[in-house]
Structure formats: C-alpha cells, structure tokens
Design a protein around this motif. Structure first.
Motif, PDB file in Angstrom:
ATOM      1  N   SER A  95     -20.448 -12.259   1.861  1.00  0.00           N
ATOM      2  CA  SER A  95     -20.164 -13.671   1.537  1.00  0.00           C
ATOM      3  C   SER A  95     -21.323 -14.596   1.871  1.00  0.00           C
ATOM      4  O   SER A  95     -21.137 -15.681   2.410  1.00  0.00           O
ATOM      5  CB  SER A  95     -18.886 -14.147   2.246  1.00  0.00           C
ATOM      6  N   MET A  96     -22.541 -14.144   1.555  1.00  0.00           N
ATOM      7  CA  MET A  96     -23.728 -14.988   1.751  1.00  0.00           C
ATOM      8  C   MET A  96     -24.387 -15.242   0.403  1.00  0.00           C
ATOM      9  O   MET A  96     -24.499 -14.328  -0.422  1.00  0.00           O
ATOM     10  CB  MET A  96     -24.730 -14.293   2.683  1.00  0.00           C
ATOM     11  N   LEU A 164      -1.331 -11.700  10.606  1.00  0.00           N
ATOM     12  CA  LEU A 164      -2.400 -12.655  10.320  1.00  0.00           C
ATOM     13  C   LEU A 164      -3.475 -12.019   9.441  1.00  0.00           C
ATOM     14  O   LEU A 164      -3.903 -12.612   8.446  1.00  0.00           O
ATOM     15  CB  LEU A 164      -3.029 -13.187  11.610  1.00  0.00           C
ATOM     16  N   LEU A 165      -3.915 -10.831   9.784  1.00  0.00           N
ATOM     17  CA  LEU A 165      -4.961 -10.167   9.001  1.00  0.00           C
ATOM     18  C   LEU A 165      -4.485  -9.880   7.577  1.00  0.00           C
ATOM     19  O   LEU A 165      -5.256 -10.044   6.615  1.00  0.00           O
ATOM     20  CB  LEU A 165      -5.432  -8.900   9.709  1.00  0.00           C
ATOM     21  N   GLU A 166      -3.229  -9.489   7.418  1.00  0.00           N
ATOM     22  CA  GLU A 166      -2.684  -9.259   6.082  1.00  0.00           C
ATOM     23  C   GLU A 166      -2.618 -10.550   5.271  1.00  0.00           C
ATOM     24  O   GLU A 166      -2.950 -10.576   4.090  1.00  0.00           O
ATOM     25  CB  GLU A 166      -1.290  -8.610   6.161  1.00  0.00           C
ATOM     26  N   LEU A 167      -2.184 -11.627   5.907  1.00  0.00           N
ATOM     27  CA  LEU A 167      -2.113 -12.925   5.220  1.00  0.00           C
ATOM     28  C   LEU A 167      -3.503 -13.404   4.815  1.00  0.00           C
ATOM     29  O   LEU A 167      -3.692 -13.930   3.709  1.00  0.00           O
ATOM     30  CB  LEU A 167      -1.415 -13.957   6.098  1.00  0.00           C
ATOM     31  N   LEU A 168      -4.470 -13.230   5.692  1.00  0.00           N
ATOM     32  CA  LEU A 168      -5.848 -13.640   5.365  1.00  0.00           C
ATOM     33  C   LEU A 168      -6.388 -12.833   4.187  1.00  0.00           C
ATOM     34  O   LEU A 168      -7.094 -13.367   3.333  1.00  0.00           O
ATOM     35  CB  LEU A 168      -6.757 -13.513   6.598  1.00  0.00           C
ATOM     36  N   LEU A 171      -5.258 -14.337   1.020  1.00  0.00           N
ATOM     37  CA  LEU A 171      -5.873 -15.627   0.689  1.00  0.00           C
ATOM     38  C   LEU A 171      -7.297 -15.520   0.169  1.00  0.00           C
ATOM     39  O   LEU A 171      -7.854 -16.507  -0.276  1.00  0.00           O
ATOM     40  CB  LEU A 171      -5.838 -16.554   1.920  1.00  0.00           C
ATOM     41  N   ARG A 172      -7.891 -14.333   0.246  1.00  0.00           N
ATOM     42  CA  ARG A 172      -9.285 -14.185  -0.202  1.00  0.00           C
ATOM     43  C   ARG A 172      -9.490 -14.591  -1.615  1.00  0.00           C
ATOM     44  O   ARG A 172      -8.832 -14.417  -2.513  1.00  0.00           O
ATOM     45  CB  ARG A 172      -9.745 -12.743  -0.054  1.00  0.00           C
TER      46      ARG A 172
END
Length: 172
Positions: A95-96, A164-168, A171-172
């Motif tokens: 993501s850069m 939290l990790l699954e939700l994030l 959202l990607r």
C-alpha cells in the motif's frame, strides 16, 4: 461537495506549479442543532484508525527501535514472503505509492538489505530481492514484529482480536 462548505472560484493566480488553487469558503452553520453536531471527529472511522495507527507505530518504535520504520519493515517482510518481485508490485502489495516505495527501497538498498536490478525482459522494471543481511534482519525482527501486533491488540479479548481483524479485512 463537503457539507458546510461551498466551492468558490479560484483566485486569478495559481500555486507554485502554476495550477489554479481551489478554495472552500465556510457557509453559515445550520440552525438545526442535530445537523450541526452530527459529525463528531472522535466518532469517525478515519480518525479512530489514525489514532490506532499512531499507537501501533509507537509500540513498533519501542519494540523494534528507530533504525527500522514500519514502511521499511513492510517492504522487507513482504519481500521475505514473496521472494524477488518488481518494485511496482512490492509498492502495491504494501500500500505504498511509487514515490514512497522508491524512497523506502533506496534506504534499504543503501543499508545493503535489498538488491535492486533491472528486469531483463523489461528494462523499465526493477526487480528487488533481499540480501543475506536483509534475510538475517527479517529473521531477527519477525518475533519482535509479532510482539508489536500482540501489544497493539492486547486491550481486546482473543475472540475480539479475531473479529476485529476479520472486520478490517472486509473493509479493505
């Protein structure tokens, strides 16, 4: 258009690059109190993520030290996962943007952690790989990087961490 602002014609002059600068002019605040206070910065996802990122970066710096930045670690870690790849692909996967990944790779190359060579099939592309020193550094830092993630998530119960990790990811 951004609520509470209206576009105004740019002034007859431009910025240093010669482009016209767009300006926003504040409108009068709505009279309805609910409309006025509907946006509370502390409740916005972008602001919350930014604060969490700052916390994570502080933990990263405390665990790993100032010699390696999170973007540098991301590049090294991803190269370790993938093996040799193009600079462009590495930038996308971490993501850069092109300028950022180039600067990161320049610094890693100057520290002899990354090799950069032209792709023989397309001389416009650069192929990156870890040096022996880069591989050793990654092997030494991986346990500390895992500890950074654990500390970042430590206020949450283990099932909340997974959620939290699954939700994030969604959202990607």
């Amino acid at each position: 258009m951004i609520q509470g602002f209206e576009r105004r014609s740019p002034p007859p002059f431009g910025d240093k690059s010669g482009r016209l600068v767009k300006h926003l002019v504040k409108r009068k605040a709505p009279k309805d109190r609910k409309t006025r206070i509907a946006y509370v910065l502390d409740k916005q996802i972008g602001f919350m993520l930014r604060r969490l990122l700052r916390r994570h970066e502080a933990i990263f710096s405390a665990e790993i030290g100032p010699e390696l930045t999170p973007p540098q670690w991301a590049a090294l870690s991803k190269l370790s996962e993938l093996g040799a790849c193009t600079q462009n692909l590495l930038g996308r996967l971490t993501s850069m943007d092109a300028a950022t990944i180039k600067g990161v790779v320049d610094r890693l190359e100057s520290r002899r952690l990354v090799n950069r060579r032209q792709d023989q099939a397309d001389t416009r592309r650069m192929i990156l790989s870890l040096t022996r020193e880069g591989k050793q550094l990654v092997a030494g830092v991986q346990p500390m990087a895992l500890a950074v993630s654990e500390r970042t998530l430590s206020p949450l119960a283990s099932d909340e961490q997974v959620l939290l990790l699954e939700l994030l990811k969604r959202l990607r």
